[in-house]
Design an enzyme around this catalytic site. Structure first.
Site, PDB file in Angstrom:
ATOM      1  CG  HIS A 174      37.692  18.144  27.355  1.00 34.63           C
ATOM      2  ND1 HIS A 174      38.016  17.695  26.102  1.00 34.63           N
ATOM      3  CD2 HIS A 174      36.847  19.197  27.163  1.00 34.63           C
ATOM      4  CE1 HIS A 174      37.405  18.437  25.190  1.00 34.63           C
ATOM      5  NE2 HIS A 174      36.685  19.359  25.814  1.00 34.63           N
ATOM      6  CD  GLU A 175      34.508  21.199  29.238  1.00 30.46           C
ATOM      7  OE1 GLU A 175      34.690  22.406  28.974  1.00 30.46           O
ATOM      8  OE2 GLU A 175      34.003  20.400  28.439  1.00 30.46           O
ATOM      9  CD  GLU A 198      35.939  20.831  22.147  1.00 30.22           C
ATOM     10  OE1 GLU A 198      35.940  19.810  22.864  1.00 30.22           O
ATOM     11  OE2 GLU A 198      35.607  21.950  22.574  1.00 30.22           O
ATOM     12  CG  HIS A 276      32.350  18.746  20.447  1.00 29.90           C
ATOM     13  ND1 HIS A 276      31.708  19.945  20.270  1.00 29.90           N
ATOM     14  CD2 HIS A 276      32.957  18.805  21.662  1.00 29.90           C
ATOM     15  CE1 HIS A 276      31.901  20.705  21.331  1.00 29.90           C
ATOM     16  NE2 HIS A 276      32.655  20.049  22.189  1.00 29.90           N
TER      17      HIS A 276
END
Length: 356
Positions: A174-175, A198, A276
């Site tokens: 994800h990052e 996100e 988020h």
């Protein structure tokens, strides 16, 4: 898992390895056999001894050392709570260390690199072979992992709510996908564009995990961050793409606030405008597309999302409706008017995102 990186460009039974490749292989094998890092082997042997043992002229030994000192994956250990990176502890080709955190970071970076290269022909985050760097053991009981624009930073968790942030590989993926977005659409980090940002990172984070495990869309758990919570927390993950709003319900953390449809869209000044939180809507749309199409989710659903991300038409301030429209266009361009387009249209309709 990195067979793509190490596969020779020519079949080995037809062409012998070139001297540089031969020297690289020798140094990696020496590191593995002696339980050392490649850097330690280079330092202990020295240039002349490398030439002698690998049986290559000096110029090839120099080129091999230069290649190994510019690896595609490097893991560092933070020297101090405020200093990073510190000491380099593992690079591409090194054997596993005794530190499980280092090994997990190394594997997750490698799996992510391998995924984008194999699935989409993308050479690292920037498409041009950007080396991936991770710094582990950052801070003291630090509850986070993030891409800082140049490298991955991992905390060890506080042991109360969070465990080591290298545990769920999809957190790393994800990052790192933030890096892919950085080099492509460069979506905003606020409000609905931020939630879309996100969500894209969750999508590819989940796909990297599925790719690594060899899972189909029907076999995947569609959880982001499973295994990150300590046993004290009542919850299974940070987010659920399959069922947004169900990942946790804990006395300390509260209840997972993610909506699955636009009917429950959260308007808030917190969390950078709910990036988020509202990402659950776009996450659920992707889950619906992937499971409707079946098979490996990266092959069709993921390809459509990737086409939009890298197609040059996704604006920095894009809304869900903008992205939805582009996914429909991408599905039609790549697959025609078949089940792929139908699945995309139906998914966005189910989550309440209208397109023009």
């Amino acid at each position: 898992m990195w067979t793509t990186w190490l596969r020779p460009t020519s079949p080995p039974h037809r062409d012998p390895p070139v001297p540089v490749d031969k020297t690289v292989a020798f140094l990696r094998q020496a590191a593995s056999v002696n339980d050392l890092t490649v850097e330690q082997v280079i330092e202990r042997l020295g240039e002349q001894e490398i030439c002698r043992r690998a049986r290559v002229p000096r110029r090839f030994a120099v080129q091999a050392v230069e290649r190994l000192r510019s690896p595609r994956v490097s893991v560092y250990e933070a020297a101090l709570a405020t200093a990073r990176p510190g000491r380099r502890v593992r690079i591409e080709g090194d054997p596993p260390t005794r530190d499980a955190t280092v090994n997990r970071a190394y594997s997750a970076l490698g799996d992510t690199y391998d995924f984008f290269l194999t699935a989409f022909g993308r050479d690292s985050l920037d498409g041009e072979g950007l080396p991936l760097v991770a710094v582990v053991h950052s801070g003291e009981t630090y509850n986070n992992a993030f891409w800082d624009g140049e490298q991955m930073i991992y905390g060890d968790g506080d042991g109360e709510v969070f465990q080591d942030f290298t545990i769920p590989m999809d957190v790393t993926a994800h990052e790192l996908t933030h890096g892919v977005v950085q080099y492509t659409a460069n979506l905003s980090f606020y409000d609905q564009p931020g939630a879309l940002h996100e969500s894209i990172c969750d999508v590819f984070g989940s796909l990297v995990k599925q790719y690594s495990l060899g899972q189909t869309a029907g076999e995947a758990d569609w959880l982001i961050g499973a295994g990150l919570f300590t046993p004290r927390v009542t919850g299974v993950a940070l987010r659920s793409m399959k069922a947004p709003g169900t990942a946790y319900d804990d006395d300390v953390l509260g209840k997972d606030p993610q909506p699955a449809t636009m009917d429950d869209y959260v308007r808030t000044g917190r969390d950078d405008g709910g990036i988020h939180i509202n990402s659950g809507i776009a996450n659920h749309a992707f889950y619906l597309v992937a499971t409707a199409l079946g098979g490996h989710a990266w092959e069709r659903a993921g390809q459509i999302w990737y086409d939009v991300l890298t197609g040059g038409e996704l604006a920095e301030q894009a809304l869900f409706s903008d992205f939805a429209g582009l996914t429909m266009r991408a599905a039609r361009a790549r697959y025609g008017h078949g089940e792929e387009l139908q699945a995309v249209c139906k998914a966005w309709e189910q989550v309440g995102v209208r397109t023009l």
